[in-house]
Design an enzyme around this catalytic site. Structure first.
Site, PDB file in Angstrom:
ATOM      1  N   LYS A 149       0.908  -1.181   0.069  1.00 21.31           N
ATOM      2  CA  LYS A 149      -0.053   0.216  -0.052  1.00 21.31           C
ATOM      3  C   LYS A 149       0.681   1.149  -0.330  1.00 21.31           C
ATOM      4  CE  LYS A 149      -4.391   1.877  -0.334  1.00 21.31           C
ATOM      5  NZ  LYS A 149      -5.584  -0.015  -0.163  1.00 21.31           N
TER       6      LYS A 149
ATOM      7  N   ASP B 138      -6.345   4.422  -4.712  1.00 23.71           N
ATOM      8  CA  ASP B 138      -7.537   4.200  -3.558  1.00 23.71           C
ATOM      9  C   ASP B 138      -8.567   5.310  -3.141  1.00 23.71           C
ATOM     10  OD1 ASP B 138      -7.902   2.248  -1.743  1.00 23.71           O
ATOM     11  OD2 ASP B 138      -7.474   4.352  -0.453  1.00 23.71           O
TER      12      ASP B 138
HETATM   13  P1  NDP Z   1     -12.759   7.791  -3.271  1.00 23.98           P
HETATM   14  O1  NDP Z   1     -12.119   8.696  -2.930  1.00 23.98           O
HETATM   15  O2  NDP Z   1     -13.716   7.966  -4.852  1.00 23.98           O
HETATM   16  O3  NDP Z   1     -14.511   7.371  -2.815  1.00 23.98           O
HETATM   17  C1  NDP Z   1     -14.242   7.859  -0.299  1.00 23.98           C
HETATM   18  C2  NDP Z   1     -15.946   8.147  -0.674  1.00 23.98           C
HETATM   19  O4  NDP Z   1     -15.158   8.496   0.908  1.00 23.98           O
HETATM   20  C3  NDP Z   1     -16.179  10.017  -0.621  1.00 23.98           C
HETATM   21  O5  NDP Z   1     -17.313  10.583  -0.797  1.00 23.98           O
HETATM   22  C4  NDP Z   1     -15.514  10.501   0.277  1.00 23.98           C
HETATM   23  O6  NDP Z   1     -15.815  11.977   0.455  1.00 23.98           O
HETATM   24  C5  NDP Z   1     -15.808   9.408   1.263  1.00 23.98           C
HETATM   25  N1  NDP Z   1     -14.703  10.227   2.323  1.00 23.98           N
HETATM   26  C6  NDP Z   1     -13.519   9.883   2.706  1.00 23.98           C
HETATM   27  N2  NDP Z   1     -12.390   9.899   3.649  1.00 23.98           N
HETATM   28  C7  NDP Z   1     -13.937  10.929   4.444  1.00 23.98           C
HETATM   29  C8  NDP Z   1     -13.987  10.370   5.859  1.00 23.98           C
HETATM   30  N3  NDP Z   1     -12.276  10.871   6.374  1.00 23.98           N
HETATM   31  N4  NDP Z   1     -14.630  10.599   6.480  1.00 23.98           N
HETATM   32  C9  NDP Z   1     -16.633  10.775   6.019  1.00 23.98           C
HETATM   33  N5  NDP Z   1     -16.661  10.208   4.178  1.00 23.98           N
HETATM   34  C10 NDP Z   1     -15.454  10.223   3.533  1.00 23.98           C
HETATM   35  O7  NDP Z   1     -12.448   6.344  -2.723  1.00 23.98           O
HETATM   36  P2  NDP Z   1     -13.193   4.580  -2.827  1.00 23.98           P
HETATM   37  O8  NDP Z   1     -14.104   4.704  -2.881  1.00 23.98           O
HETATM   38  O9  NDP Z   1     -11.944   4.151  -3.950  1.00 23.98           O
HETATM   39  O10 NDP Z   1     -12.387   4.130  -1.758  1.00 23.98           O
HETATM   40  C11 NDP Z   1     -13.704   4.236  -0.393  1.00 23.98           C
HETATM   41  C12 NDP Z   1     -12.712   3.040   0.555  1.00 23.98           C
HETATM   42  O11 NDP Z   1     -12.791   2.153  -0.120  1.00 23.98           O
HETATM   43  C13 NDP Z   1     -11.546   3.478   0.368  1.00 23.98           C
HETATM   44  O12 NDP Z   1     -11.052   2.752   2.215  1.00 23.98           O
HETATM   45  C14 NDP Z   1     -10.921   2.282   0.135  1.00 23.98           C
HETATM   46  O13 NDP Z   1      -9.353   1.887   0.894  1.00 23.98           O
HETATM   47  C15 NDP Z   1     -11.583   0.794   0.041  1.00 23.98           C
HETATM   48  N6  NDP Z   1     -11.517   0.694  -0.880  1.00 23.98           N
HETATM   49  C16 NDP Z   1     -10.947   0.770  -2.353  1.00 23.98           C
HETATM   50  C17 NDP Z   1     -10.834   0.295  -3.828  1.00 23.98           C
HETATM   51  C18 NDP Z   1     -11.463   0.277  -4.968  1.00 23.98           C
HETATM   52  O14 NDP Z   1     -10.863  -0.228  -5.799  1.00 23.98           O
HETATM   53  N7  NDP Z   1     -11.333   1.529  -5.527  1.00 23.98           N
HETATM   54  C19 NDP Z   1     -10.463  -1.340  -3.618  1.00 23.98           C
HETATM   55  C20 NDP Z   1     -10.787  -1.700  -1.817  1.00 23.98           C
HETATM   56  C21 NDP Z   1     -10.942  -1.319  -0.855  1.00 23.98           C
HETATM   57  P3  NDP Z   1     -15.202  13.260   0.490  1.00 23.98           P
HETATM   58  O15 NDP Z   1     -15.375  13.443  -1.091  1.00 23.98           O
HETATM   59  O16 NDP Z   1     -15.953  14.500   1.342  1.00 23.98           O
HETATM   60  O17 NDP Z   1     -14.143  13.653   0.819  1.00 23.98           O
END
Ligand code: NDP
Length: 481
Positions: free
Chosen positions: A154, A194
């Site tokens: 990571k 991510d």
């Molecule tokens: P994105 O950046 O596309 O989206 C993240 C979302 O979560 C946004 O809506 C964001 O809101 C919100 N968010 C982020 N940080 C916070 C916080 N501290 N408090 C509240 N809301 C928050 O990321 P992904 O969708 O790619 O990833 C989301 C999760 O899934 C993570 O935990 C990631 O590690 C996990 N994941 C992702 C994978 C992938 O293929 N993308 C694979 C496996 C796991 P805002 O825009 O306001 O920050």
């Protein structure tokens, strides 16, 4: 492990019945002490890494029955809580006004026993060693569960892409890759996206790698389709999550048809989880971002989801605008406490937390119980605290840990690596079919492993043990930690 402890362990014999869970269950005091000692070493060595401790504790908590069966595997446990390599570097870049900024870049190469390091890059101001080590550690088990030959890693940076211009993001990505490139490679370490790293960032990173390394290889996944990306990769984590949850619901003769679903987040994972829930006849009613959440009792249908995708992916707007645009929608601001809001107090059958770590605590899990949820499947990495998981499990709610239920993203990254090596592209249907097959297998593996070790329905234990066994076997066969 100390020599003394090692000596003790080698003499431990298998206890009678397998443990139910936890350090307190006796599979032999010496065994419990050995596992505790690994955890104590981790916390003493890096006392300021709470997220990493949380991830390690959750895994160690499941391993007692395996160590009871294979005492020699304690060596593997002791080795695998320490990353093989941690790389930290500076990332200087200039903003549009000509001011210099210096961020921190990281790559944690955690475990390569079963394949090249593989795992995403996160760009978010909260990024630090604790968070990346937790994510890297989880990734090792997740990648093992996919059945594909991928080790775990990571990386990322404390850079905040929010509010930055395209040129600023490009300059940052180029500076980041100007150091990272020497540590990665198609057969060595293959990063992906991510939080904060989507198609745009992967494009800039790949372009810089290609220029410096002077080669075109599958060194990153999540690439654009025109330069080696795989169909379905953007959809894969969200789709895979819902495939896994579907399998889990089926064990109780339930399905998504007609089910009301709470989703948190509105990024990559949340968007495609929402799409697949709609495909299966469910009704998503919530989505969120870090500012707040929307509750749409009429349901987020395909048209509204398309609007959210445009809002988030093109206009980079906030979920608050959804409530302003559509009628009959409630919008609630997040609590001052980071990551938390009232989203989990809605009446739903299934909850899919897809935003970030520790967004459901024990009180919020209790709210889900009281509001009639029957299943919670993690789309994000570790969105439920250990206490929240306990509440859910004690109340008989089906619970899928992220390392199993969100493995579809990395699995499809694995499929992207295969296509790059073959210099071929598979069709959308081919990739989706393989993804679905992988998720069905992960579910089966976690479910059956939990049963075999006397913890039926405990997907946390099943996933941890199944992921661990493959790594332990490989490590022991190779004769080196
Ligand atoms: P994105 O950046 O596309 O989206 C993240 C979302 O979560 C946004 O809506 C964001 O809101 C919100 N968010 C982020 N940080 C916070 C916080 N501290 N408090 C509240 N809301 C928050 O990321 P992904 O969708 O790619 O990833 C989301 C999760 O899934 C993570 O935990 C990631 O590690 C996990 N994941 C992702 C994978 C992938 O293929 N993308 C694979 C496996 C796991 P805002 O825009 O306001 O920050």
């Amino acid at each position: 492990m100390t020599d003394c402890l090692l000596g003790t362990l080698k003499r431990v014999t298998k206890a009678g019945a397998p443990a139910q869970s936890g350090f307190n269950i006796i599979v032999g005091d010496q065994m419990d002490n050995a596992i505790k000692s690994v955890y104590e070493t981790v916390t003493a060595r890096d006392p300021d890494q709470p997220e990493f401790h949380q991830a390690v504790e959750e895994v160690l908590d499941s391993l007692a029955p395996v160590i009871s069966e294979y005492p020699e595997y304690i060596d593997v446990v002791q080795g695998m809580v320490e990353p093989e390599r941690v790389i930290q570097f500076r990332v200087p870049w200039y903003d549009d006004e000509g001011n210099l900024h210096v961020n921190r870049g990281f790559r944690i190469q955690f475990n390569s026993a079963i394949g090249p390091y593989k795992g995403g890059l996160r760009f978010h101001p909260s990024v630090n060693l604790s968070i990346l080590k937790f994510l890297g550690f989880e990734q090792v088990f997740k990648n093992s569960l996919t059945g594909l030959p991928m080790g775990g890693g990571k990386g990322g940076s404390d850079f905040n892409p929010k509010g930055k211009s395209d040129s600023e993001v490009k300059r940052f990505c180029q500076s980041f890759m100007s150091e990272l490139w020497r540590h990665i490679g198609a057969n060595l370490d293959v990063p992906a996206g991510d939080i904060g790293v989507g198609g745009r960032e992967i494009g800039y990173l790949f372009g810089m790698y290609r220029k410096i390394a002077n080669e075109f290889t599958g060194v990153l996944t999540g690439k654009g389709l025109s330069y080696g990306g795989s169909l379905i990769r953007p959809e894969a984590t969200g789709y895979g999550l819902v495939y896994f949850a579907r399998e889990m619901l089926a064990t109780k003769d339930k399905s998504f048809a007609g089910a009301t679903v709470a989703i948190s987040g509105s990024g990559n994972v949340a968007q495609f989880a929402c799409e697949k829930v709609l495909d299966l006849g469910g009704k998503p009613v919530t989505m969120s971002d870090s500012s707040g959440y929307i509750y749409d009792t009429a349901g987020i249908d395909r048209e509204k989801l398309a609007w959210v995708m445009d809002l988030k992916n093109n206009r980079r707007g906030r979920m608050k605008e959804y409530a302003e645009h559509f009628d009959g929608v409630e919008y609630t601001e997040s609590k001052p406490e980071p990551n938390h809001n009232e989203l989990w107090s809605t009446n739903v059958d299934v909850a899919l937390p897809c935003a970030t770590q520790n967004e459901i605590n024990a009180a919020e899990a209790q709210m889900l119980v009281e509001h009639g949820a029957i299943a919670v499947a993690e789309g994000a990495n570790m969105p439920c605290t250990a206490e929240a998981v306990e509440v859910l499990q004690e109340n008989g709610i089906l619970f899928a840990p992220g390392k199993a239920s969100n493995a579809g993203g990395v699995a499809t990254s694995g499929l992207e690596m295969s296509q790059n090596s073959l210099r071929m592209s598979w069709t959308r249907e081919e990739v989706d079919q393989k993804l679905e097959g992988i998720m069905v297998n992960i579910h089966k593996n976690a479910f059956e492993t939990a049963e075999r070790y006397g913890m039926p329905g405990n997907y946390v234990a099943g996933a941890n043990i199944a992921g661990f066994l493959k790594i332990a076997e490989s490590t022991m066969s190779q004769g080196i930690l």
